[in-house]
Design an enzyme around this catalytic site. Structure first.
Site, PDB file in Angstrom:
ATOM      1  N   ASN A 165      89.409 -63.142  13.621  1.00 26.29           N
ATOM      2  CA  ASN A 165      89.340 -64.234  12.657  1.00 26.29           C
ATOM      3  C   ASN A 165      87.883 -64.701  12.565  1.00 26.29           C
ATOM      4  OD1 ASN A 165      90.296 -67.534  12.007  1.00 26.29           O
ATOM      5  ND2 ASN A 165      90.765 -65.815  10.717  1.00 26.29           N
TER       6      ASN A 165
ATOM      7  N   HIS B  53      80.604 -66.177  14.603  1.00 19.72           N
ATOM      8  CA  HIS B  53      80.700 -64.855  15.236  1.00 19.72           C
ATOM      9  C   HIS B  53      79.591 -63.927  14.715  1.00 19.72           C
ATOM     10  CE1 HIS B  53      85.097 -66.050  15.595  1.00 19.72           C
ATOM     11  NE2 HIS B  53      84.812 -65.698  16.820  1.00 19.72           N
TER      12      HIS B  53
END
Ligand code: PAF
Length: 282
Positions: A28, A33
């Site tokens: 996700n 990230h």
């Protein structure tokens, strides 16, 4: 970018590769990230992103079943960004072919406070899967975000105490450029109204930071007042705590006077969504 789903396929892909950076994730993926991936690329020629929702770190009443699994979209983002060479997205059967009986148990002084107090067993699950990922991938470097501050400290300690031959690179917490909200996969649970309100946790921690910088030394009063503020705006705070960056313990008076590096950590629920955030001081 290649995508592998088994340990064997990963190890085949890694043959003859020197200089490996690992970014462990539960998928996700968001810009936070992607910043970890970009950081990883600065440290090693081959970047591996792991995507695995780790059952061991979820409590019985937590969101393991509903945790967003968005592999297709994640792969598109990584492909577009271009920092990752190999995505390791193992199945549960591959990671845990039999019930995991051997667990890594971090020092309770670090793992049973704060997040570990509210999520019993959480850090055993995290340390175990990260240890396993390190054994499988054998990276030279692994990148962890400061968003999960306590997790980062525990992983750093695990690597140090087991003499693991890799370097942990901490990455600054990434925030929404406009609101300042810490980027998190769980932000997607927030309604439009809650999303507007969500930044208050960060604002509250910043208020504590300003007081500390102005010389406040009554930590209990600061922490209680921050929690009260959150409650007044409809939040259910678990904690707002001022801790030493080094060991997450309560700073002494001398620490405060000597401007020992501190961190203010907060966890609170807005509606049904629990958010965490932190702000470093000094
Ligand atoms: O921070 C996370 O996403 C997870 O705790 C980690 C490190 C990938 C372990 O499952």
């Amino acid at each position: 970018m290649i995508v592998v789903h088994t340990i064997q396929a990963l190890q085949d892909a890694l043959k003859n590769k020197n200089g490996i950076a690992l970014v462990p994730t539960m998928g996700n993926l968001h810009d936070g990230h992607l910043a970890l991936m970009a950081e990883a690329k600065k440290h090693a020629p081959t970047v591996i992103a792991s995507i695995f929702v780790n059952r061991l770190q979820f409590g019985p009443n937590e969101d393991f079943d509903t945790y967003p699994r968005t592999l297709e979209a994640d792969l598109e983002k990584l492909e577009k960004q271009g920092a990752v060479d190999i995505v390791f997205a193992p199945t549960e059967k591959d990671m845990y072919p039999e019930p995991q009986k051997f667990m890594v148990q971090p020092d309770p002084a670090l793992s049973e406070i704060l997040e570990g107090y509210y999520r019993p067993g959480f850090f055993d699950g995290v340390a175990t899967v990260v240890n396993k990922l390190f054994s499988i991938v054998r990276p030279d470097v692994a990148v962890f975000g400061k968003k999960d501050y306590q997790q980062l400290k525990i992983i750093q300690k695990m690597v140090k105490q087991f003499g693991m031959p890799l370097k942990i690179v901490p990455m600054e917490l990434q925030r929404d450029k406009v609101s300042g909200l810490a980027l998190s996969s769980r932000n997607r649970y927030l309604s439009e109204e809650e999303l507007k309100e969500a930044t208050r946790l960060y604002m509250t921690l910043n208020g504590v930071k300003a007081s500390l910088e102005a010389g406040a030394i009554d930590l209990t009063a600061l922490e209680q007042s921050a929690e009260k503020q959150l409650r007044e705006f409809g939040w259910q705070p678990d904690y707002v705590v001022v801790a030493r960056q080094s060991d997450l313990l309560t700073p002494t008076r001398d620490d405060l006077l000597n401007k020992e590096p501190l961190v203010i950590l907060g966890a609170a629920k807005i509606g049904t969504t629990r958010l965490i955030d932190n702000v470093e001081v000094f």
